[in-house]
Every structure is written in structure tokens, then in C-alpha cells.
Design an enzyme around this catalytic site. Structure first.
Site, short mmCIF file in Angstrom:
data_model
loop_
_atom_site.label_atom_id
_atom_site.label_comp_id
_atom_site.label_asym_id
_atom_site.label_seq_id
_atom_site.Cartn_x
_atom_site.Cartn_y
_atom_site.Cartn_z
N ASN A 33 0.34 -1.05 0.13
CA ASN A 33 -0.06 -0.04 0.33
C ASN A 33 0.92 1.08 -0.14
OD1 ASN A 33 1.48 0.12 2.23
ND2 ASN A 33 -0.99 0.11 3.60
N PHE A 81 6.60 -9.17 4.44
CA PHE A 81 6.73 -8.31 4.89
C PHE A 81 6.36 -7.32 5.06
CE2 PHE A 81 9.75 -10.06 1.43
CZ PHE A 81 10.87 -9.72 1.61
N SER A 125 11.82 -11.23 13.86
CA SER A 125 12.98 -10.05 14.34
C SER A 125 14.28 -10.85 15.61
CB SER A 125 12.48 -8.79 15.05
OG SER A 125 13.53 -8.06 15.68
N TYR A 150 6.00 -2.85 19.15
CA TYR A 150 5.99 -3.95 17.46
C TYR A 150 6.74 -5.04 17.88
CZ TYR A 150 9.51 -4.76 13.87
OH TYR A 150 10.61 -5.26 13.32
N LYS A 154 5.26 -9.19 17.12
CA LYS A 154 6.15 -9.69 16.41
C LYS A 154 6.33 -11.74 16.46
CE LYS A 154 7.90 -7.92 13.08
NZ LYS A 154 7.99 -8.03 11.72
N TYR A 178 15.55 -11.57 11.68
CA TYR A 178 16.29 -10.55 11.72
C TYR A 178 16.90 -10.29 12.13
CZ TYR A 178 13.24 -10.31 6.89
OH TYR A 178 12.47 -10.44 6.09
N PHE A 179 18.49 -9.71 12.29
CA PHE A 179 19.20 -9.29 13.02
C PHE A 179 18.84 -7.68 13.25
CE2 PHE A 179 20.46 -11.67 16.27
CZ PHE A 179 19.65 -12.85 16.65
N ASN A 199 14.91 6.65 13.25
CA ASN A 199 15.01 6.02 14.01
C ASN A 199 15.96 5.01 13.84
OD1 ASN A 199 12.23 6.61 14.80
ND2 ASN A 199 11.67 4.89 13.41
N LEU A 201 20.17 3.67 13.81
CA LEU A 201 21.23 3.80 13.66
C LEU A 201 21.84 4.63 11.67
CD1 LEU A 201 24.15 5.08 14.85
CD2 LEU A 201 24.77 2.92 14.96
N ARG A 293 18.91 5.04 25.43
CA ARG A 293 17.59 5.10 25.35
C ARG A 293 16.45 4.47 25.34
NH1 ARG A 293 16.91 4.07 18.44
NH2 ARG A 293 17.34 1.80 18.70
P1 NAD Z 1 9.59 -1.64 5.54
O1 NAD Z 1 8.36 -0.19 5.98
O2 NAD Z 1 10.53 -0.55 4.36
O3 NAD Z 1 8.96 -2.35 4.62
C1 NAD Z 1 7.53 -2.83 5.18
C2 NAD Z 1 6.49 -2.47 3.65
O4 NAD Z 1 4.82 -2.79 3.50
C3 NAD Z 1 6.58 -0.98 3.47
O5 NAD Z 1 6.36 -1.42 1.67
C4 NAD Z 1 4.95 -0.73 3.16
O6 NAD Z 1 4.55 0.02 2.84
C5 NAD Z 1 4.46 -2.14 3.19
N1 NAD Z 1 3.46 -1.77 4.38
C6 NAD Z 1 3.18 -2.37 5.77
N2 NAD Z 1 1.57 -1.99 6.02
C7 NAD Z 1 1.22 -2.81 4.70
C8 NAD Z 1 -0.63 -3.12 4.66
N3 NAD Z 1 -1.08 -3.10 5.63
N4 NAD Z 1 -0.54 -3.37 3.59
C9 NAD Z 1 0.47 -3.30 2.07
N5 NAD Z 1 1.92 -2.95 2.75
C10 NAD Z 1 1.86 -2.49 3.85
O7 NAD Z 1 10.24 -2.70 6.89
P2 NAD Z 1 11.80 -3.17 6.01
O8 NAD Z 1 12.74 -3.00 6.45
O9 NAD Z 1 11.89 -3.52 3.91
O10 NAD Z 1 11.16 -4.40 6.86
C11 NAD Z 1 10.12 -5.03 6.03
C12 NAD Z 1 9.38 -6.38 7.76
O11 NAD Z 1 10.88 -7.20 8.17
C13 NAD Z 1 8.77 -6.10 8.29
O12 NAD Z 1 7.84 -6.53 8.65
C14 NAD Z 1 9.65 -5.79 10.01
O13 NAD Z 1 9.20 -5.70 10.85
C15 NAD Z 1 10.60 -6.55 9.86
N6 NAD Z 1 12.14 -6.64 10.07
C16 NAD Z 1 12.92 -5.04 9.68
C17 NAD Z 1 13.91 -5.20 10.52
C18 NAD Z 1 15.01 -3.72 10.53
O14 NAD Z 1 15.72 -3.52 10.76
N7 NAD Z 1 14.45 -3.45 8.85
C19 NAD Z 1 14.64 -5.67 11.28
C20 NAD Z 1 13.75 -6.62 11.78
C21 NAD Z 1 12.57 -7.01 10.82
N1 UDP Z 2 21.47 4.73 17.76
C1 UDP Z 2 21.76 5.76 18.80
N2 UDP Z 2 21.68 6.98 17.65
C2 UDP Z 2 20.73 6.69 17.29
C3 UDP Z 2 20.09 5.83 16.59
C4 UDP Z 2 20.65 4.47 17.19
O1 UDP Z 2 23.20 5.47 19.31
O2 UDP Z 2 20.39 7.41 16.37
C5 UDP Z 2 22.04 2.99 18.55
C6 UDP Z 2 21.19 2.35 19.46
O3 UDP Z 2 20.93 3.42 21.31
C7 UDP Z 2 21.54 1.24 19.61
C8 UDP Z 2 22.48 0.91 18.41
O4 UDP Z 2 22.14 1.95 17.71
O5 UDP Z 2 22.13 0.75 20.32
C9 UDP Z 2 21.35 0.26 17.35
O6 UDP Z 2 20.09 1.13 16.47
P1 UDP Z 2 18.66 0.89 16.06
O7 UDP Z 2 17.44 1.99 16.40
O8 UDP Z 2 19.72 0.55 14.29
O9 UDP Z 2 18.17 -1.18 15.68
P2 UDP Z 2 17.94 -1.43 16.91
O10 UDP Z 2 17.64 -0.57 18.43
O11 UDP Z 2 16.35 -1.80 16.89
O12 UDP Z 2 18.78 -3.01 17.25
#
Ligand code: NAD
Ligand code: UDP
Length: 341
Positions: A33, A81, A125, A150, A154, A178-179, A199, A201, A293
Site C-alpha cells: 500500500n 514483509f 526479528s 512492535y 512479532k 532478522y538482526f 529511528n 542508527l 534510549r
Molecule cells: P519497510 O517499511 O521498508 O517495508 C515494509 C513494507 O510494507 C512497506 O513497503 C510498507 O508500505 C508495506 N506495508 C506496511 N503495512 C502494509 C499494509 N497494511 N498493506 C500493504 N503494505 C503494507 O520495512 P523493512 O525494513 O523492509 O521491513 C520489512 C519487514 O521486516 C517488516 O515486517 C519489519 O518489521 C521486519 N523487520 C525489519 C527490520 C529492520 O531493521 N529493517 C528488522 C527486523 C524485522
Molecule cells: N542508536 C544511537 N543513535 C541513534 C539511533 C540508534 O545511538 O540515533 C543506537 C541504539 O541505541 C542502538 C543501536 O544504535 O544501540 C542500533 O539502534 P537501531 O535503532 O538501529 O536498532 P535496534 O535498537 O532496533 O537494534
């Protein structure tokens, strides 16, 4: 060749996964979307791969609208995703997060059930390991206590998928934990494009580098870690995307639920990220130390042995690659996909 539906496939991880699936010969259909992405990302995926991608602009919570995607295509597997992912926002708007993340999962599973699609890969995640489990995390550890809605979505979605698989023995579920995905495709054409103030780093560092933000605040330097800043398992998004190709190969041939950590197994501190980014790109990242944080764990990193043993997957890119590719994307696209900004 098999056809894979990428729900939320226009986003950061979905776009990179599309490239790797298309390059491996899979057909890709994207349903999104665009709530946190844009169609331009898909156009660039097509440019990189020279292949076309069918797209549907659809809210995946809307099962009636989603049905059209299943009716009009013969799908072999789904990768889910489509979720909202901002931890802080989930604390402020928990209902939005529970509604979006859970409903997208239910709609997908219901459509799969109706149209006989038996394979699903879910974007989970490392956050599901919660506060109790010791690092490095292994897949058989119990899911822990999350610090925000959030994370709980998951945990709940993993549970929903496990229950669905218990009830339908033909269903094959892969939960990918995912990490910390960072970096961008080596072409510099696709990458992470967060809306508003980042949000996470690495996008924040990249926006400081390109002059969109004045300085980085490092959240806490009094943790019980080697340099006092938090340590995370950063993984190049292309390595992560290749993990999805292996997971698709696997999910098509198996049934039941399998969980895989997708990480490198090696943690880096915030300071190491900043230092490496500065060194490989020759750019200074002005930074200050601020308060911790809320909800941050001192350390989070994977034991990635299972993915190697079962999927034959391991990461290939270094932290230097991650920093170089992030900057290559950001400097070529200072305003992300919005070139008019
Ligand atoms: P992203 O926001 O770039 O991608 C998510 C996509 O889903 C977007 O394109 C968004 O438009 C779409 N979306 C959300 N809600 C929707 C809905 N109701 N209908 C249709 N589309 C919808 O995020 P990403 O970083 O690519 O992450 C993908 C997935 O991986 C997510 O579920 C996220 O929680 C998970 N994840 C991400 C990370 C990370 O650090 N990026 C880490 C762990 C898990
Ligand atoms: N972090 C930071 N400044 C920022 C954003 C993140 O110091 O502006 C730190 C945060 O405290 C964490 C690390 O970077 O220790 C990774 O943060 P991120 O939000 O990218 O991932 P997550 O916390 O979800 O693992």
C-alpha cells in the site's frame, strides 16, 4: 519457475529481496500500500534486474482486495514483509501496530488457505528473544518479554503462524529472525529511505553524512560493553536478501515450522559503526553522547549456525561493505527516492 508474492515488497528489505529472487530466476509479484515506500523502488528493481514485476497497490489488511491478487495469479509462496516497524511509534500508537501487523498476517493466511497456497516466509526479528535470553541467541530459545508493542506483534505473529501450521499439516512456514539490516544494493539504486527523522542508527548516520542532519546522538556510553556503547549484529541487506532466496528454496520443499536467525554472529558497537563509516568513506560524522534510549538492550547478536547448516547460507559482506554501500546509496539519492524534494 515458481512465483513468489512479496507482501510489503516495495520496502527496504522487500526491494532487495526482489532483486535476488529475480536474479535467481523466480517470478516476483509485489503487493504493497506504499505506506512506507514508493513505486519508484519497484521501477529501480526492474532496472537493476532487467525483469518486470507485477504490482498491486493494496492494503493487505483488506482481505477482499487481497483476494484479487490470489485469484489472478498462481502463487507458490508468500513472503510477508508488510508490517509497521517503528519501535517508538508502536509505544505511542499500539492499536495501529496490533491492527496492521496482525490483520495483514490473518488476511494473508486466510487467502492462502482459500487458494491452496501452502508456503509462507515471515519477517520476524531478533526482538522476539526479549530481555531474558543470553547472547548469542539460538533459535530454540523461548521467546522472551518484549519492551514494546512492535516486538509483541512479532511474538504474536510467530505464534499465529505456528498454530496455523499445526492445524494444516501441508503448510510450510519459515520464520526469519532478522538482526540489524543495513547497507544498500551495490548499484546504489535502491536503499533504505525512511520517512521523517530516522529511528535507526545507520540511516541517521547516512543523513548526517549527506548534510540532512547536523549530528548524531549516541544513546548511552555507560553500558557494560567493551566501549560502553550498545552492540548489535549488523547484516548487509544483500546478504539478508540472499537468505530469503535460500528460505524460499527450503519452504517449497518442506512442511511444518522452521526458524532461522539471519545475522552475522559478530556484534559491533555504535562507536565502531561511526568509526568504520568515517574511515571507509572519508567523511566525519559529528556526534555527541546522550542518555540511554528506553528499551535498548546492551547487546543483541545471533548464533547463525543453523542457517548455515540447514540452508547453506552465511553472510559474505563486511562492515566496511555495509558502510560503503550505505553511503553510495545516500550520496546518489540525497533525498531518497524523492528526487524532487
Ligand atoms: P519497510 O517499511 O521498508 O517495508 C515494509 C513494507 O510494507 C512497506 O513497503 C510498507 O508500505 C508495506 N506495508 C506496511 N503495512 C502494509 C499494509 N497494511 N498493506 C500493504 N503494505 C503494507 O520495512 P523493512 O525494513 O523492509 O521491513 C520489512 C519487514 O521486516 C517488516 O515486517 C519489519 O518489521 C521486519 N523487520 C525489519 C527490520 C529492520 O531493521 N529493517 C528488522 C527486523 C524485522
Ligand atoms: N542508536 C544511537 N543513535 C541513534 C539511533 C540508534 O545511538 O540515533 C543506537 C541504539 O541505541 C542502538 C543501536 O544504535 O544501540 C542500533 O539502534 P537501531 O535503532 O538501529 O536498532 P535496534 O535498537 O532496533 O537494534
Amino acid at each position: 519457475m515458481s512465483t513468489i508474492l512479496l507482501a510489503g515488497g516495495a520496502g527496504y528489505i522487500g526491494s532487495h529481496t526482489s532483486v535476488e529472487l529475480l536474479s535467481s530466476g523466480y517470478d516476483v509479484i509485489i503487493a504493497d500500500n506504499y505506506s512506507n515506500s514508493c513505486p519508484e523502488a519497484v521501477r529501480r528493481v526492474e532496472k537493476i534486474t532487467g525483469r518486470s514485476v507485477k504490482t498491486y497497490e493494496v492494503d493487505i489488511q483488506d482481505k477482499t482486495a487481497l483476494e484479487a491478487v490470489f485469484r489472478e495469479n498462481k502463487l507458490d509462496a508468500v513472503i510477508h514483509f508488510a508490517g509497521l516497524k517503528a519501535v517508538g511509534e508502536s509505544v505511542e500508537k499500539p492499536l495501529l501496530y496490533y491492527r496492521n501487523n496482525i490483520d495483514t498476517t490473518l488476511s494473508l493466511l486466510e487467502c492462502m488457505n482459500e487458494y491452496g497456497v501452502k508456503n509462507i516466509i515471515f519477517s520476524s526479528s531478533a526482538t522476539v528473544y526479549g530481555e531474558e535470553n543470553p547472547v548469542p541467541y539460538t533459535e530454540e530459545m523461548k521467546r522472551g518479554t518484549c519492551t514494546n508493542p512492535y516486538g509483541w506483534t512479532k511474538v504474536m505473529m510467530e505464534q499465529i503462524l505456528e498454530d496455523a501450521s499445526k492445524a494444516d499439516k501441508e503448510l510450510s512456514v519459515v520464520l526469519l529472525r532478522y538482526f540489524n539490516p543495513i547497507g544498500a544494493h551495490s548499484s546504489g539504486m535502491i536503499g533504505e529511505d525512511p520517512q521523517g527523522i530516522p529511528n535507526n542508527l545507520m540511516p541517521y548516520v547516512a543523513q548526517v553524512a549527506v548534510g540532512r542532519r547536523e549530528k548524531l546522538t549516541i544513546f548511552g556510553n555507560d553500558y557494560d560493553t567493551p566501549d560502553g556503547t550498545c552492540r548489535r549484529d549488523y547484516i548487509h541487506v544483500t546478504d539478508l536478501a540472499k537468505g530469503h532466496v535460500k528460505a524460499v528454496d527450503y519452504v517449497l520443499k518442506n512442511s511444518g515450522v522452521e526458524i532461522f536467525n539471519l545475522g552475522t554472529g559478530t556484534p559491533y558497537s555504535v562507536t565502531e559503526i561511526v568509526d568504520t563509516f568515517e574511515k571507509v568513506n572519508g567523511i566525519k560524522i559529528p556526534h555527541v553522547y546522550g542518555a540511554r534510549r528506553a528499551g535498548d538492550l546492551p547487546e543483541s547478536y545471533a548464533n547463525a549456525d543453523k542457517a548455515l547448516r540447514v540452508l547453506g547460507w552465511k553472510t559474505e559482506k563486511t562492515l566496511a561493505d555495509m558502510c560503503r554501500d550505505t553511503w553510495n546509496w545516500q550520496k546518489n539519492n540525497p533525498n531518497g527516492y524523492n528526487t524532487a524534494e
